[in-house]
Design a protein around this motif. Structure first.
Motif, mmCIF file in Angstrom:
data_model
loop_
_atom_site.group_PDB
_atom_site.id
_atom_site.type_symbol
_atom_site.label_atom_id
_atom_site.label_comp_id
_atom_site.label_asym_id
_atom_site.label_seq_id
_atom_site.Cartn_x
_atom_site.Cartn_y
_atom_site.Cartn_z
ATOM 1 N N PHE A 11 15.610 9.600 36.963
ATOM 2 C CA PHE A 11 15.924 10.172 38.262
ATOM 3 C C PHE A 11 17.428 10.160 38.472
ATOM 4 N N MET A 12 17.973 11.265 38.937
ATOM 5 C CA MET A 12 19.402 11.321 39.247
ATOM 6 C C MET A 12 19.710 10.702 40.605
ATOM 7 N N ILE A 13 18.692 10.508 41.415
ATOM 8 C CA ILE A 13 18.854 9.853 42.714
ATOM 9 C C ILE A 13 18.067 8.543 42.651
ATOM 10 N N PRO A 14 18.752 7.411 42.651
ATOM 11 C CA PRO A 14 18.075 6.125 42.502
ATOM 12 C C PRO A 14 16.961 5.885 43.520
ATOM 13 N N THR A 15 17.146 6.351 44.742
ATOM 14 C CA THR A 15 16.118 6.158 45.760
ATOM 15 C C THR A 15 14.808 6.834 45.352
ATOM 16 N N ASP A 16 14.896 7.981 44.702
ATOM 17 C CA ASP A 16 13.682 8.665 44.226
ATOM 18 C C ASP A 16 12.924 7.800 43.218
ATOM 19 N N ALA A 17 13.666 7.102 42.369
ATOM 20 C CA ALA A 17 13.031 6.215 41.390
ATOM 21 C C ALA A 17 12.291 5.083 42.096
ATOM 22 N N SER A 30 2.413 -1.864 37.576
ATOM 23 C CA SER A 30 3.719 -2.503 37.602
ATOM 24 C C SER A 30 4.751 -1.581 36.971
ATOM 25 N N ALA A 31 5.909 -1.458 37.612
ATOM 26 C CA ALA A 31 6.976 -0.593 37.101
ATOM 27 C C ALA A 31 8.323 -1.241 37.388
ATOM 28 N N ILE A 32 9.309 -0.873 36.585
ATOM 29 C CA ILE A 32 10.661 -1.400 36.711
ATOM 30 C C ILE A 32 11.623 -0.223 36.802
ATOM 31 N N VAL A 33 12.592 -0.312 37.708
ATOM 32 C CA VAL A 33 13.666 0.678 37.802
ATOM 33 C C VAL A 33 14.916 0.038 37.212
ATOM 34 N N THR A 34 15.552 0.743 36.274
ATOM 35 C CA THR A 34 16.783 0.234 35.666
ATOM 36 C C THR A 34 17.923 1.219 35.885
ATOM 37 N N ASP A 35 19.132 0.744 35.775
ATOM 38 C CA ASP A 35 20.369 1.520 35.895
ATOM 39 C C ASP A 35 20.619 2.057 37.303
ATOM 40 N N ASP A 36 19.779 1.701 38.253
ATOM 41 C CA ASP A 36 19.937 2.210 39.613
ATOM 42 C C ASP A 36 21.179 1.657 40.294
ATOM 43 N N GLN A 37 21.459 0.391 40.105
ATOM 44 C CA GLN A 37 22.627 -0.197 40.761
ATOM 45 C C GLN A 37 23.923 0.326 40.158
ATOM 46 N N HIS A 38 23.909 0.554 38.864
ATOM 47 C CA HIS A 38 25.089 1.136 38.220
ATOM 48 C C HIS A 38 25.359 2.527 38.786
ATOM 49 N N ASN A 42 28.607 4.096 41.054
ATOM 50 C CA ASN A 42 29.433 5.216 40.612
ATOM 51 C C ASN A 42 28.529 6.391 40.239
ATOM 52 N N LEU A 43 28.207 7.224 41.232
ATOM 53 C CA LEU A 43 27.287 8.343 41.000
ATOM 54 C C LEU A 43 27.824 9.365 40.014
ATOM 55 N N LEU A 44 29.127 9.394 39.803
ATOM 56 C CA LEU A 44 29.684 10.340 38.838
ATOM 57 C C LEU A 44 29.260 10.002 37.412
ATOM 58 N N LEU A 45 28.879 8.754 37.175
ATOM 59 C CA LEU A 45 28.426 8.359 35.842
ATOM 60 C C LEU A 45 26.944 8.645 35.607
ATOM 61 N N ALA A 46 26.211 9.031 36.638
ATOM 62 C CA ALA A 46 24.769 9.240 36.521
ATOM 63 C C ALA A 46 24.391 10.170 35.371
ATOM 64 N N PRO A 47 25.021 11.333 35.241
ATOM 65 C CA PRO A 47 24.650 12.196 34.112
ATOM 66 C C PRO A 47 24.960 11.570 32.758
ATOM 67 N N ALA A 48 26.013 10.790 32.688
ATOM 68 C CA ALA A 48 26.391 10.174 31.414
ATOM 69 C C ALA A 48 25.386 9.118 30.972
#
Length: 93
Positions: A11-17, A30-38, A42-48
């Motif tokens: 997900f490009m929007i952490p809240t959606d995840a 059970s599910a885990i969300v990762t990389d959301d805080q990163h 810095n949302l500019l890094l999301a695509p990277a």
């Protein structure tokens, strides 16, 4: 191996995840969300980094995929005129 995690979605929007994780939790998966805080930092890094990852156990992957598809089809959407009165409890008379 059933106890390994696999990526269910990105997900490009952490809240959606987190919303999707909540839908899975409501279904007992059970599910885990990762990389959301990163991404939040810095949302500019999301695509990277490929977005926030939603991980589920391999044994739950098929059921989780069905729930994800139902969510994407809009089966969990609430009507625009939905009434949410936090003080109303239909079970209390």
């Amino acid at each position: 191996m059933d106890d390994d995690y696999r990526i269910l979605a990105r997900f490009m929007i952490p809240t959606d995840a987190h919303v999707m994780r909540g839908c899975l939790a409501a279904a007992g998966i059970s599910a885990i969300v990762t990389d959301d805080q990163h991404m939040q930092a810095n949302l500019l890094l999301a695509p990277a980094i490929g977005g926030a990852r939603l991980l589920v156990l391999e044994k739950d992957a098929q059921a989780a995929e069905e729930i994800l598809q139902a969510f994407q089809r809009g089966e969990f959407a609430l009507p625009d005129d939905a009434d949410f009165d936090p003080g109303h409890n239909p079970d209390v008379r």
